[in-house]
Design an enzyme around this catalytic site. Structure first.
Site, PDB file in Angstrom:
ATOM      1  N   LYS A 216       0.856  -1.179   0.000  1.00  0.00           N
ATOM      2  CA  LYS A 216       0.000   0.000   0.000  1.00  0.00           C
ATOM      3  C   LYS A 216       0.897   1.236   0.000  1.00  0.00           C
ATOM      4  CE  LYS A 216      -3.620   2.372   2.645  1.00  0.00           C
ATOM      5  NZ  LYS A 216      -4.461   2.332   3.876  1.00  0.00           N
ATOM      6  N   LYS A 243       1.422   9.919   6.030  1.00  0.00           N
ATOM      7  CA  LYS A 243       1.545   8.503   6.384  1.00  0.00           C
ATOM      8  C   LYS A 243       2.772   7.853   5.740  1.00  0.00           C
ATOM      9  CE  LYS A 243      -3.427   8.111   7.179  1.00  0.00           C
ATOM     10  NZ  LYS A 243      -4.647   7.273   7.090  1.00  0.00           N
ATOM     11  N   LYS A 274      -2.295  -1.478  -3.617  1.00  0.00           N
ATOM     12  CA  LYS A 274      -3.089  -0.251  -3.615  1.00  0.00           C
ATOM     13  C   LYS A 274      -2.159   0.946  -3.790  1.00  0.00           C
ATOM     14  CE  LYS A 274      -6.448   2.161  -0.638  1.00  0.00           C
ATOM     15  NZ  LYS A 274      -7.113   2.175   0.679  1.00  0.00           N
TER      16      LYS A 274
END
Length: 350
Positions: A216, A243, A274
Site C-alpha cells: 500500500k 503517512k 493499492k
C-alpha cells in the site's frame, strides 16, 4: 526529359518482375468481428471479480452523498443492509466495510474499534444475518477511530508500530466474533499479519481469512476516501503530517516484493496492492512472484478522475469503467475493490 522517361519505364519494368510480398501472418484476422474477438479474448471481467467498498454511519434510514465520489454514499446500517441485498442480487459477492466514526468516540488508541457493540461489529452481524452468502471484509486500521487520523497509536510524536499491532489484534478478533469472513488490515504496520493470525488462532477463528494490504503506497489518490471518513492525518506539529513513515514510497517497486513476501510468510491468504491503475507494474511483478490470490484497489482518486472526465463529456463513463477494471485484471488481479462495482455489475449483466 528523355533520361527521366527512360528511368520511369525502367522502374516499371523492374517492379513488374519483382514478386509481391505475401503477408503470411495477419493479426487482423482474429479481430475481424465481435464473435472472433470473443473467442480469442484473453481476459474476461465478471461480477465474481468485484468487491464493493461501503461507508457506514450512525443513525437510521439516512444516506449522505460524498461530493468527491459521485454516486457513492455514506449509509446508516439499515440502508447498508438493503444495499448489500441489491449487490448480492446483481452478482457482487463481497463488500469491504468502513465506518464513519463519531468524534466523541475517537481517541489515540482507537478503543472503539474493538467495541463488541460498535457500529462495525453490528454492521457485520446485520449483513451476515440478512445476506449469509455475502463475503464481508471489514477494514482493519485505526485511522477512522483515531483523534489524530493515523493508522496507528501515537507515542512520543511517532506512530508506535508494536502498540498498534496489539490494538489491531483486538480489533480483528472483535470482527471475527461478529461474523466477518475475511479481515482486511490496511494499516501497513510491520508484523501485523503474524500478530493478527496468532490472535485469530488463539481465539479459535481458524477459518477467518486475512487479506493483507501488503503493498500500500503513500499515494495522492486517496483524497476522496479520506474526506468520506474524515481519516486524514490531523494538523498537529507533534505528529507526522502524512503517512509516509509506514505506507510505501511510490518511487519503489522492489520493496513491494519484499513487503508481499513477508506478509505471505506471516500467514496472509490474499495480497492487496493499492492503488490500482497507476501501479499495474507492481501488480504484474507481484503476480510473477506469488501464487496467492491478488486483490487490487481501484481507489477513490481513480474513481473520481473517471467520473469528473465523464461528467465533462471527455470520456464514455460505461466504456471507461469496464476498460479500466479489465486492465487491472489483465495485469494479474484476481479481485478488484472498486467504487464502480455496482455500475460495472449492471453493465456486465446486460
Amino acid at each position: 526529359s528523355f533520361f527521366f522517361f527512360f528511368l520511369i519505364k525502367f522502374a516499371k519494368l523492374i517492379s513488374n518482375t519483382i514478386p509481391k510480398m505475401i503477408i503470411y501472418s495477419r493479426n487482423r484476422r482474429l479481430r475481424a468481428n465481435s464473435s472472433i474477438r470473443a473467442l480469442v479474448q484473453e481476459t474476461v471481467l465478471t461480477t465474481n471479480d468485484l468487491v464493493m467498498p461501503i461507508f457506514v454511519m450512525e443513525g437510521t434510514d439516512k444516506q449522505e452523498p460524498i461530493p468527491s465520489m459521485p454516486g457513492i454514499f455514506r449509509r446508516t446500517l439499515d440502508l447498508t443492509v438493503k444495499e448489500c441485498k441489491e449487490l448480492n442480487s446483481m452478482g457482487v459477492k463481497a463488500v469491504n466495510l468502513y465506518m464513519k466514526v463519531s468524534e466523541n468516540l475517537k481517541d489515540n488508541k482507537g478503543t472503539e474499534s474493538w467495541n463488541k457493540n460498535g457500529l462495525m461489529q453490528n454492521t457485520i452481524k446485520a449483513i451476515k444475518d440478512a445476506v449469509p452468502g455475502m463475503i464481508v471484509m471489514p477494514d482493519v486500521a485505526l485511522d477512522p477511530y483515531s483523534i489524530f487520523g493515523h493508522d496507528g497509536i501515537i507515542t512520543n510524536g511517532k506512530v508506535d508500530n508494536d502498540a498498534t499491532n496489539d490494538a489491531l489484534v483486538k480489533m480483528s478478533v472483535s470482527h471475527a466474533e461478529a461474523g466477518a469472513d475475511i479481515l482486511a488490515p490496511s494499516d501497513m504496520m510491520d508484523g501485523r499479519v503474524a500478530a493478527i493470525r496468532t490472535g485469530l488462532e488463539e481465539g479459535g477463528f481458524t477459518d477467518v481469512g486475512i487479506l493483507s494490504y501488503a503493498a500500500k503506497y503513500a499515494s495522492s489518490f486517496y483524497g476522496p476516501f479520506r474526506s468520506a471518513l474524515d481519516s486524514a492525518p490531523k494538523e498537529n506539529a507533534d505528529i507526522p503530517k502524512d503517512k509516509k513513515t509506514y505506507q510505501m514510497d511510490f518511487h519503489n517497486s522492489r520493496e513491494a516484493i519484499d513487503e508481499v513476501m513477508k506478509d505471505v510468510a506471516e500467514g496472509a491468504d490474499i495480497i492487496m496492492i493499492k492503488p490500482g491503475m497507476p501501479y499495474l507494474d507492481i501488480v504484474a511483478k507481484v503476480r510473477d512472484a506469488i501464487d496467492l490470490p491478488i486483490a487490487v484497489y481501484n481507489v477513490s482518486g481513480e474513481y473520481a478522475m473517471l467520473k469528473a472526465a465523464a461528467q465533462n463529456g471527455w470520456l464514455d463513463n460505461d466504456k471507461a469503467i469496464i476498460e479500466s477494471l479489465t486492465c487491472i485484471k489483465r495485469a494479474g488481479a484476481d479481485m478488484i475493490f472498486t467504487y464502480a462495482a455496482k455500475e460495472a455489475a449492471v453493465l456486465l449483466n446486460k
